[in-house]
Design a protein around this motif. Sequence first.
Motif, mmCIF file in Angstrom:
data_model
loop_
_atom_site.group_PDB
_atom_site.id
_atom_site.type_symbol
_atom_site.label_atom_id
_atom_site.label_comp_id
_atom_site.label_asym_id
_atom_site.label_seq_id
_atom_site.Cartn_x
_atom_site.Cartn_y
_atom_site.Cartn_z
ATOM 1 N N GLY A 334 0.822 -1.199 0.000
ATOM 2 C CA GLY A 334 0.000 0.000 0.000
ATOM 3 C C GLY A 334 0.858 1.252 0.000
ATOM 4 O O GLY A 334 2.039 1.223 -0.348
ATOM 5 N N THR A 335 0.261 2.350 0.393
ATOM 6 C CA THR A 335 1.039 3.577 0.572
ATOM 7 C C THR A 335 1.934 3.426 1.802
ATOM 8 O O THR A 335 1.751 2.518 2.619
ATOM 9 C CB THR A 335 0.110 4.773 0.775
ATOM 10 N N ASP A 336 2.882 4.323 1.959
ATOM 11 C CA ASP A 336 3.744 4.282 3.147
ATOM 12 C C ASP A 336 2.914 4.380 4.411
ATOM 13 O O ASP A 336 3.190 3.699 5.412
ATOM 14 C CB ASP A 336 4.765 5.422 3.094
ATOM 15 N N GLN A 337 1.882 5.230 4.399
ATOM 16 C CA GLN A 337 1.032 5.391 5.577
ATOM 17 C C GLN A 337 0.252 4.113 5.877
ATOM 18 O O GLN A 337 0.096 3.727 7.049
ATOM 19 C CB GLN A 337 0.063 6.563 5.371
ATOM 20 N N GLU A 338 -0.218 3.424 4.832
ATOM 21 C CA GLU A 338 -0.941 2.172 5.043
ATOM 22 C C GLU A 338 -0.026 1.091 5.597
ATOM 23 O O GLU A 338 -0.439 0.292 6.460
ATOM 24 C CB GLU A 338 -1.581 1.721 3.735
ATOM 25 N N ILE A 339 1.204 1.051 5.136
ATOM 26 C CA ILE A 339 2.146 0.045 5.646
ATOM 27 C C ILE A 339 2.527 0.353 7.089
ATOM 28 O O ILE A 339 2.696 -0.572 7.915
ATOM 29 C CB ILE A 339 3.383 -0.033 4.735
ATOM 30 N N GLU A 340 2.636 1.614 7.436
ATOM 31 C CA GLU A 340 2.866 1.970 8.841
ATOM 32 C C GLU A 340 1.722 1.473 9.719
ATOM 33 O O GLU A 340 1.950 0.937 10.810
ATOM 34 C CB GLU A 340 3.022 3.482 8.977
ATOM 35 N N ARG A 341 0.501 1.646 9.254
ATOM 36 C CA ARG A 341 -0.649 1.174 10.027
ATOM 37 C C ARG A 341 -0.660 -0.349 10.112
ATOM 38 O O ARG A 341 -1.001 -0.927 11.137
ATOM 39 C CB ARG A 341 -1.944 1.682 9.400
ATOM 40 N N PHE A 342 -0.272 -1.009 9.008
ATOM 41 C CA PHE A 342 -0.177 -2.457 9.023
ATOM 42 C C PHE A 342 0.805 -2.925 10.089
ATOM 43 O O PHE A 342 0.518 -3.854 10.874
ATOM 44 C CB PHE A 342 0.265 -2.980 7.647
ATOM 45 N N PHE A 343 2.000 -2.324 10.139
ATOM 46 C CA PHE A 343 2.990 -2.754 11.115
ATOM 47 C C PHE A 343 2.524 -2.482 12.551
ATOM 48 O O PHE A 343 2.769 -3.296 13.452
ATOM 49 C CB PHE A 343 4.336 -2.079 10.854
ATOM 50 N N ALA A 344 1.841 -1.368 12.755
ATOM 51 C CA ALA A 344 1.308 -1.091 14.098
ATOM 52 C C ALA A 344 0.311 -2.153 14.506
ATOM 53 O O ALA A 344 0.319 -2.638 15.662
ATOM 54 C CB ALA A 344 0.676 0.303 14.126
ATOM 55 N N ALA A 345 -0.564 -2.539 13.579
ATOM 56 C CA ALA A 345 -1.551 -3.576 13.874
ATOM 57 C C ALA A 345 -0.874 -4.934 14.076
ATOM 58 O O ALA A 345 -1.253 -5.703 14.962
ATOM 59 C CB ALA A 345 -2.568 -3.646 12.737
ATOM 60 N N LEU A 346 0.132 -5.224 13.248
ATOM 61 C CA LEU A 346 0.835 -6.496 13.371
ATOM 62 C C LEU A 346 1.544 -6.601 14.717
ATOM 63 O O LEU A 346 1.483 -7.643 15.394
ATOM 64 C CB LEU A 346 1.849 -6.645 12.226
ATOM 65 N N ASP A 347 2.216 -5.543 15.116
ATOM 66 C CA ASP A 347 2.918 -5.561 16.398
ATOM 67 C C ASP A 347 1.953 -5.752 17.556
ATOM 68 O O ASP A 347 2.270 -6.433 18.538
ATOM 69 C CB ASP A 347 3.713 -4.257 16.579
ATOM 70 N N SER A 348 0.766 -5.201 17.426
ATOM 71 C CA SER A 348 -0.244 -5.361 18.470
ATOM 72 C C SER A 348 -0.847 -6.761 18.437
ATOM 73 O O SER A 348 -1.155 -7.348 19.478
ATOM 74 C CB SER A 348 -1.344 -4.319 18.294
ATOM 75 N N ALA A 349 -0.989 -7.305 17.208
ATOM 76 C CA ALA A 349 -1.675 -8.598 17.047
ATOM 77 C C ALA A 349 -0.846 -9.750 17.547
ATOM 78 O O ALA A 349 -1.384 -10.766 17.991
ATOM 79 C CB ALA A 349 -2.033 -8.796 15.575
ATOM 80 N N VAL A 350 0.471 -9.637 17.479
ATOM 81 C CA VAL A 350 1.314 -10.778 17.836
ATOM 82 C C VAL A 350 2.055 -10.527 19.152
ATOM 83 O O VAL A 350 2.744 -11.382 19.641
ATOM 84 C CB VAL A 350 2.335 -11.095 16.719
#
Length: 350
Positions: A334-350
């Motif tokens: 995605g965009t850089d902003q979308e990937i930042e949100r993805f990583f934030a969610a991933l770090d929270s999810a695992v």
Amino acid sequence: MAALPFIRREVLAIEGYTPGEQPRDRRYVKLNTNENPYPPSAAVLDAVRAAANAELRLYPDPSGRVLREKASARYGLPAPCILVGNGSDELLSVVLRACIDRGDSVAYATPTYSLYDTLVALQGGEAKRVPYPADFRLPVDALAQAAARVTFVCNPNAPSGTLTPLAELDQLARAVSGLLVIDEAYVDFTSTTALALVERHPNVLVLRTFSKSFSLCGLRIGLAFAEPALIAELAKVRDSYSVNQLGLVAAAAALDDYPSMQEHVARIQTTRKALSQGLIERGFSVLPSETNFVLARKPGVNLAGHQARLKEQGVLVRYFPVPELCDALRITVGTDQEIERFFAALDSAV
């Protein structure tokens, strides 16, 4: 459920292709269907608006002459070598309808684009599924030995993102007696194309789509490239007006504004590198990708829970509930902003 004796047994026997989730709720970061995060060029939007105002009462040109001529100029093959379709998916269906009778074999390495399974089953063909090795190098010898009437190669491959070198595709084209279909849906995200093989081998057909790199998923435009005699036979099978006027106009304008697509591709390639590195730093195994997505794995770990927890936090990624991919997530760039949100969610999810 009522009996449906008038439905073909091949249709009754399958579940059908399962596309990626398409929620209407725009709160999601949508990294599950390999759409381009950037819009079509302004020139494309202007052309579509003009066509919508002036041309919708008329049938579209069934041959897509203007688009074929522009594609000929862009890709260096004569217009008679080009067939326009309603996305490359329709062209895949056209190939099988033209070439495959009940029981005829179709070969492809797996895991790959799962629509191949559905289309072969609907046609009553026999799928010869050749496993990819762990590094996803194309099993050229095994595919040749399958001796299929049609052989599919998705290149770069989905869902692995890996690219087969042109020399290996050339070797396969020489080794198979049937038709070799090279599905280049993601080819604009890399620097290699198999179009040169069309002029070398009469049994090679190359497919392209405007969905991924040109940001035109919603208008469904694809191109097939092959020798004129093959294109003429496939044209008999394609519906006369399968491509609508807005799609033809948009695709032609997109080719005219080619640098806009290249700019978006360059941005995606840069973000793809950051996405891959971030996943590796978090303990995932990531294959080198030449597409607008990456395949992230944790060998031996079923990642269905990861996908579900990401969705709870508003981020959609693709999980494939099959044994060879249950330890993987496919993540669209995605965009850089979308990937930042993805990583934030991933770090929270695992």
